[in-house]
Write a protein that holds these residues in place. Structure first.
Motif, PDB file in Angstrom:
ATOM      1  N   LEU A 141       0.967  -1.166   0.205  1.00 44.07           N
ATOM      2  CA  LEU A 141      -0.238  -0.245  -0.016  1.00 44.07           C
ATOM      3  C   LEU A 141       0.233   1.207   0.394  1.00 44.07           C
ATOM      4  N   TYR A 142       1.023   2.154  -1.430  1.00 41.75           N
ATOM      5  CA  TYR A 142       1.950   3.315  -0.913  1.00 41.75           C
ATOM      6  C   TYR A 142       0.490   4.282  -0.613  1.00 41.75           C
ATOM      7  N   VAL A 143       1.248   4.722   0.079  1.00 39.59           N
ATOM      8  CA  VAL A 143       0.576   6.527   1.170  1.00 39.59           C
ATOM      9  C   VAL A 143       1.016   7.605   0.634  1.00 39.59           C
ATOM     10  N   SER A 173      -9.310   5.284   8.223  1.00 36.20           N
ATOM     11  CA  SER A 173     -10.107   4.183   7.622  1.00 36.20           C
ATOM     12  C   SER A 173      -9.430   3.088   6.155  1.00 36.20           C
ATOM     13  N   LEU A 174      -9.078   3.236   5.401  1.00 39.94           N
ATOM     14  CA  LEU A 174      -8.170   2.684   4.928  1.00 39.94           C
ATOM     15  C   LEU A 174      -6.908   1.999   4.794  1.00 39.94           C
ATOM     16  N   PHE A 175      -6.302   1.909   5.928  1.00 37.92           N
ATOM     17  CA  PHE A 175      -5.457   1.905   6.195  1.00 37.92           C
ATOM     18  C   PHE A 175      -5.805   0.610   6.414  1.00 37.92           C
ATOM     19  N   ALA A 218      -1.693   5.707  10.760  1.00 34.13           N
ATOM     20  CA  ALA A 218      -1.262   6.469   9.394  1.00 34.13           C
ATOM     21  C   ALA A 218      -0.887   8.215  10.068  1.00 34.13           C
ATOM     22  N   HIS A 219      -0.706   7.845  11.503  1.00 36.12           N
ATOM     23  CA  HIS A 219      -0.282   8.823  12.102  1.00 36.12           C
ATOM     24  C   HIS A 219       0.874   9.169  11.876  1.00 36.12           C
ATOM     25  N   GLN A 220       1.683   7.698  11.950  1.00 32.85           N
ATOM     26  CA  GLN A 220       3.331   7.420  11.443  1.00 32.85           C
ATOM     27  C   GLN A 220       3.604   7.843  10.052  1.00 32.85           C
ATOM     28  N   ALA A 221       2.629   7.144   9.172  1.00 29.62           N
ATOM     29  CA  ALA A 221       2.758   7.897   8.056  1.00 29.62           C
ATOM     30  C   ALA A 221       3.411   8.820   7.380  1.00 29.62           C
ATOM     31  N   ARG A 222       1.504   9.663   8.420  1.00 32.50           N
ATOM     32  CA  ARG A 222       1.620  11.228   7.933  1.00 32.50           C
ATOM     33  C   ARG A 222       3.097  11.873   8.198  1.00 32.50           C
ATOM     34  N   GLU A 223       3.232  11.364   9.809  1.00 33.48           N
ATOM     35  CA  GLU A 223       4.627  12.177  10.020  1.00 33.48           C
ATOM     36  C   GLU A 223       6.311  12.284   9.469  1.00 33.48           C
ATOM     37  N   ARG A 224       5.778  10.119   8.137  1.00 30.69           N
ATOM     38  CA  ARG A 224       7.289  10.355   8.239  1.00 30.69           C
ATOM     39  C   ARG A 224       7.335  11.351   6.734  1.00 30.69           C
ATOM     40  N   ILE A 225       6.132  11.511   5.889  1.00 26.84           N
ATOM     41  CA  ILE A 225       5.465  12.319   4.851  1.00 26.84           C
ATOM     42  C   ILE A 225       6.020  13.372   5.336  1.00 26.84           C
ATOM     43  N   ARG A 226       5.352  13.941   5.863  1.00 31.07           N
ATOM     44  CA  ARG A 226       5.848  15.769   6.240  1.00 31.07           C
ATOM     45  C   ARG A 226       7.216  15.704   7.046  1.00 31.07           C
ATOM     46  N   ALA A 227       8.195  15.098   6.746  1.00 31.74           N
ATOM     47  CA  ALA A 227       9.645  14.743   7.356  1.00 31.74           C
ATOM     48  C   ALA A 227       9.887  15.371   6.231  1.00 31.74           C
TER      49      ALA A 227
END
Length: 257
Positions: free
Chosen positions: A69-71, A160-162, A234-243
């Protein structure tokens, strides 16, 4: 005058690309095997990058050999084709995209799954379609922000979709997209606000030295995601992208328009 000339020949090439794409989706896809369809989507997406004058710059390594799953953060209608130029991916997208002129039909034919907001069973239906893709070993792409942004920040993720990837033990790979124009960060190509699709395409086709940095970040293993649960994942994925996105923002002197 030069930008008009550039737009003109690119527009003609884009029209030819669209005609070929419509022909492929309508006549070839129904008779091709899945491998043939994936190869065609990959090559057509790469050809679109060339026509639009967009250079895709890869950072890191995309998972290529198994279901994933690519986010990703979401900036433009072009995002789907940028990621498809790396690996053929079935995307989860809001139903509004399905109604975009021509582009909507093309991305639908390429395997995009549309989610209808406001429908009670929408998440369940989309989850079932995602599961089918994962069972085939395919990549699924998700824009968890739910809408596009200017690219200078990352909106909160819908979790949700995670759950589908987590329940099927599928790894999740965050992807950070950063657009540049003439070597500087730019929101010029973001498809936001009241801008029309045609207007956005005009801006893109008229421009020179457009690049998209596509950062494939470290994979979030299925085991870790299971332990975290969908909200923390979802939080972890967002923080990595935000970084990546916010680091790139801080390194720039300001929006180039």
């Amino acid at each position: 005058m030069i930008s008009l000339f550039r737009f003109s020949w690119r527009a003609v090439a884009l029209i030819v690309w669209i005609v070929v794409g419509l022909f492929s989706v309508g006549l070839l896809f129904p008779v091709l095997r899945s491998g043939g369809r994936r190869l065609m989507v990959l090559r057509m997406s790469r050809l679109l990058m060339t026509i639009c004058g967009v250079r895709v710059i890869l950072h890191g390594h995309a998972v290529q050999d198994r279901s994933v799953l690519y986010v990703s953060n979401h900036i433009s209608w072009l995002d789907i084709f940028v990621l498809n130029s790396v690996r053929c991916t079935s995307f989860i997208a809001k139903s509004d995209i399905r109604r975009w002129p021509v582009i909507g039909w093309l991305v639908a034919g390429a395997g995009t799954v549309f989610i209808e907001r406001g429908q009670r069973r929408a998440i369940q239906i989309v989850s079932q379609q995602m599961a089918v893709c994962f069972e085939r070993g395919d990549a699924v792409g998700l824009f968890p922000e739910g809408t596009t942004s200017t690219g200078w920040e990352v909106r909160p993720f819908h979790a949700s979709l995670f759950e589908t990837a987590i329940s099927l033990n599928v790894d999740i790979q965050p992807v950070a997209l950063v657009f540049e124009h003439q070597g500087r960060r730019s929101e010029r190509f973001a498809f936001v606000g009241e801008q029309s699709l045609v207007g956005n395409i005009w801006v893109l086709l008229s421009a020179r030295h457009v690049s998209v940095h596509c950062h494939f970040l470290d994979v979030m293993p299925a085991l870790s995601c299971t332990q975290w649960g969908r909200s923390q994942t979802a939080h972890q994925a967002r923080e990595r992208i935000r970084a990546v996105v916010c680091h790139e923002s801080a390194a720039d002197t300001g929006p180039a328009r």
